[in-house]
Design a protein around this motif. Structure first.
Motif, PDB file in Angstrom:
ATOM      1  N   GLY A   1       0.853  -1.193   0.000  1.00  0.00           N
ATOM      2  CA  GLY A   1       0.000   0.000   0.000  1.00  0.00           C
ATOM      3  C   GLY A   1       0.879   1.229   0.000  1.00  0.00           C
ATOM      4  O   GLY A   1       1.979   1.222  -0.562  1.00  0.00           O
ATOM      5  N   SER A   2       0.427   2.309   0.663  1.00  0.00           N
ATOM      6  CA  SER A   2       1.202   3.541   0.631  1.00  0.00           C
ATOM      7  C   SER A   2       0.866   4.431   1.814  1.00  0.00           C
ATOM      8  O   SER A   2      -0.159   4.275   2.472  1.00  0.00           O
ATOM      9  CB  SER A   2       0.943   4.309  -0.673  1.00  0.00           C
ATOM     10  OG  SER A   2      -0.406   4.731  -0.742  1.00  0.00           O
ATOM     11  N   GLY A   3       1.775   5.391   2.056  1.00  0.00           N
ATOM     12  CA  GLY A   3       1.593   6.402   3.084  1.00  0.00           C
ATOM     13  C   GLY A   3       1.756   7.785   2.491  1.00  0.00           C
ATOM     14  O   GLY A   3       2.517   7.990   1.537  1.00  0.00           O
TER      15      GLY A   3
ATOM     16  N   GLY B   1      -0.868 -11.335   5.696  1.00  0.00           N
ATOM     17  CA  GLY B   1      -0.818 -12.293   6.783  1.00  0.00           C
ATOM     18  C   GLY B   1      -1.925 -12.089   7.801  1.00  0.00           C
ATOM     19  O   GLY B   1      -2.489 -13.050   8.336  1.00  0.00           O
ATOM     20  N   TRP B   2      -2.248 -10.840   8.078  1.00  0.00           N
ATOM     21  CA  TRP B   2      -3.300 -10.521   9.043  1.00  0.00           C
ATOM     22  C   TRP B   2      -4.690 -10.455   8.394  1.00  0.00           C
ATOM     23  O   TRP B   2      -5.692 -10.452   9.097  1.00  0.00           O
ATOM     24  CB  TRP B   2      -3.009  -9.183   9.708  1.00  0.00           C
ATOM     25  CG  TRP B   2      -1.821  -9.170  10.599  1.00  0.00           C
ATOM     26  CD1 TRP B   2      -1.157 -10.234  11.124  1.00  0.00           C
ATOM     27  CD2 TRP B   2      -1.150  -7.995  11.094  1.00  0.00           C
ATOM     28  NE1 TRP B   2      -0.117  -9.813  11.912  1.00  0.00           N
ATOM     29  CE2 TRP B   2      -0.081  -8.436  11.919  1.00  0.00           C
ATOM     30  CE3 TRP B   2      -1.340  -6.620  10.930  1.00  0.00           C
ATOM     31  CZ2 TRP B   2       0.783  -7.550  12.564  1.00  0.00           C
ATOM     32  CZ3 TRP B   2      -0.490  -5.743  11.569  1.00  0.00           C
ATOM     33  CH2 TRP B   2       0.557  -6.202  12.379  1.00  0.00           C
ATOM     34  N   ASN B   3      -4.713 -10.362   7.065  1.00  0.00           N
ATOM     35  CA  ASN B   3      -5.961 -10.149   6.328  1.00  0.00           C
ATOM     36  C   ASN B   3      -6.721  -8.944   6.864  1.00  0.00           C
ATOM     37  O   ASN B   3      -7.912  -8.999   7.169  1.00  0.00           O
ATOM     38  CB  ASN B   3      -6.862 -11.388   6.351  1.00  0.00           C
ATOM     39  CG  ASN B   3      -8.091 -11.215   5.471  1.00  0.00           C
ATOM     40  OD1 ASN B   3      -8.058 -10.486   4.479  1.00  0.00           O
ATOM     41  ND2 ASN B   3      -9.192 -11.871   5.833  1.00  0.00           N
ATOM     42  N   VAL B   4      -6.012  -7.824   6.957  1.00  0.00           N
ATOM     43  CA  VAL B   4      -6.660  -6.567   7.310  1.00  0.00           C
ATOM     44  C   VAL B   4      -6.092  -5.449   6.451  1.00  0.00           C
ATOM     45  O   VAL B   4      -4.927  -5.480   6.039  1.00  0.00           O
ATOM     46  CB  VAL B   4      -6.476  -6.193   8.800  1.00  0.00           C
ATOM     47  CG1 VAL B   4      -7.233  -7.160   9.701  1.00  0.00           C
ATOM     48  CG2 VAL B   4      -5.021  -6.095   9.195  1.00  0.00           C
ATOM     49  N   ASN B   5      -6.951  -4.489   6.166  1.00  0.00           N
ATOM     50  CA  ASN B   5      -6.535  -3.222   5.575  1.00  0.00           C
ATOM     51  C   ASN B   5      -6.328  -2.248   6.730  1.00  0.00           C
ATOM     52  O   ASN B   5      -7.172  -2.160   7.627  1.00  0.00           O
ATOM     53  CB  ASN B   5      -7.603  -2.709   4.619  1.00  0.00           C
ATOM     54  CG  ASN B   5      -7.065  -1.682   3.658  1.00  0.00           C
ATOM     55  OD1 ASN B   5      -6.239  -1.992   2.802  1.00  0.00           O
ATOM     56  ND2 ASN B   5      -7.524  -0.450   3.786  1.00  0.00           N
TER      57      ASN B   5
ATOM     58  N   LEU C   1      -8.019  -1.258  11.861  1.00  0.00           N
ATOM     59  CA  LEU C   1      -7.880  -2.493  11.102  1.00  0.00           C
ATOM     60  C   LEU C   1      -9.223  -2.889  10.513  1.00  0.00           C
ATOM     61  O   LEU C   1     -10.208  -3.067  11.241  1.00  0.00           O
ATOM     62  CB  LEU C   1      -7.370  -3.602  12.025  1.00  0.00           C
ATOM     63  CG  LEU C   1      -6.181  -3.215  12.924  1.00  0.00           C
ATOM     64  CD1 LEU C   1      -5.957  -4.258  14.000  1.00  0.00           C
ATOM     65  CD2 LEU C   1      -4.927  -2.995  12.098  1.00  0.00           C
ATOM     66  N   PHE C   2      -9.277  -3.041   9.191  1.00  0.00           N
ATOM     67  CA  PHE C   2     -10.542  -3.256   8.487  1.00  0.00           C
ATOM     68  C   PHE C   2     -10.501  -4.519   7.641  1.00  0.00           C
ATOM     69  O   PHE C   2      -9.447  -4.900   7.118  1.00  0.00           O
ATOM     70  CB  PHE C   2     -10.837  -2.077   7.545  1.00  0.00           C
ATOM     71  CG  PHE C   2     -11.032  -0.753   8.219  1.00  0.00           C
ATOM     72  CD1 PHE C   2     -12.296  -0.346   8.628  1.00  0.00           C
ATOM     73  CD2 PHE C   2      -9.950   0.092   8.441  1.00  0.00           C
ATOM     74  CE1 PHE C   2     -12.483   0.889   9.232  1.00  0.00           C
ATOM     75  CE2 PHE C   2     -10.127   1.329   9.049  1.00  0.00           C
ATOM     76  CZ  PHE C   2     -11.393   1.720   9.441  1.00  0.00           C
TER      77      PHE C   2
END
Length: 323
Positions: free
Chosen positions: A92-94, A109-113, A133-134
């Protein structure tokens, strides 16, 4: 890497090794544990690499979900416009604004956005961190906590002791609930940096919040802003547990707190204008480290951030007696 093989301004601001003990919250706001983190973003030979070591101490299904993948190590395409995370751990990005970066990225790995906001506050010697965390648009949890930085942790016993003491204090403070003064009137004051939608520093706002409790769960607040933004909004605030609401007449909306952190959205009545905010209560003196984003016509207009300090006024809810 940055285009000119030099680190970005944000990269320079986060040099060193950062230490924290972020708290883990369920989506409801229930505190379920901690995550001991050591991390650094390192620039060498024109490349930026981010590494992170984590150790969870939590209960419930979120512990099993997030105790995966450490140590993390992933590439970053670094610039003052965007920080692009190239995996394998995060993709992703910041978006940097001076000493604050607002990131949105995915953890396979966490399956979160994650919507992650990091704010370096040199005057306080801390970095204020949070991740919402979404799964798609559904919130499944929140990480948040403070960090301090070192450059000699491996070799200096005094530095190691300082970090240990800081982490122990974070263990005590991490689940402390967000609350405003409930019996005293007063005001919060501070100066915020203001960045436009092109991430350019365009000036400062002087911010004052006048606060007056009505009862133990209700207060009247007036926000006054002078500078790049000039505005005055009044709203009645209510709090029920970690649920917050803003009832007008000028601003309507709600928020939820996760320990010391309050996330809110407030809509200005009669305008295509709203305020998204993350406000972090960092001590028992009600000092707030704030990140406020102003949205005009559903688009980013300004990103602002700074520290608000509490000035106590009259006691308005003192002891009551019946004659």
């Amino acid at each position: 890497m940055s285009d000119n093989k030099q680190p970005s301004n944000w990269q320079k601001s986060i040099e060193g090794e950062w230490h924290g003990l972020p708290s883990l919250f369920e989506a409801s706001g229930t505190h379920v544990g901690y995550n001991k983190v050591t991390r650094a973003s390192e620039f060498a030979d024109g490349r930026t690499t981010y590494w992170m070591q984590t150790r969870f101490d939590a209960t419930g299904p979120l512990n099993d979900r997030f105790e995966l993948g450490s140590p993390f190590k992933f590439g970053v395409i670094d610039s003052d416009q965007d920080r692009i995370y190239t995996g394998p751990d995060f993709v992703g990005s910041g978006r940097p604004y001076g000493l604050l970066v607002d990131s949105n990225y995915y953890s396979p790995g966490w399956n979160v956005n994650l919507r992650t906001m990091n704010h370096v506050v040199p005057d306080l010697g801390i970095q204020v961190y949070s991740s919402q965390l979404f799964e798609a648009d559904t919130l499944v949890g929140v990480f948040n906590g403070l960090y301090i930085v070192t450059d000699d942790h491996d070799s200096n016993s005094k530095t190691q002791k300082r970090v240990e003491q800081f982490l122990e204090q974070e263990r005590k403070d991490g689940k402390r609930p967000f609350n405003l003064p409930v019996k005293h009137a007063g005001r919060f004051t501070g100066k915020f940096e203001v960045y436009n939608d092109k991430q350019e520093l365009v000036g400062h706002n002087e911010v004052t919040i006048h606060h007056k409790p009505i009862n133990l769960l209700h207060s009247e607040q007036t926000i006054e802003i002078k500078g790049v933004v000039n505005a005055r909004w009044t709203a009645m605030r209510t709090r029920n547990g970690n649920h917050h609401q803003y009832h007008g007449p000028d601003m309507f909306g709600n928020g939820m707190s996760y320990g010391r952190y309050l996330y809110s959205v407030r809509h200005v009545f009669g305008q295509a204008f709203k305020l998204w905010s993350r406000e972090t209560q960092i001590d028992e003196d009600y000092t707030l480290v704030c990140a406020w984003q102003f949205m005009q016509s559903q688009k980013e207009q300004y990103t602002t951030f700074g520290v608000l300090r509490w000035e106590e006024g009259d006691l308005v809810l003192g002891a009551q007696y019946v004659e």
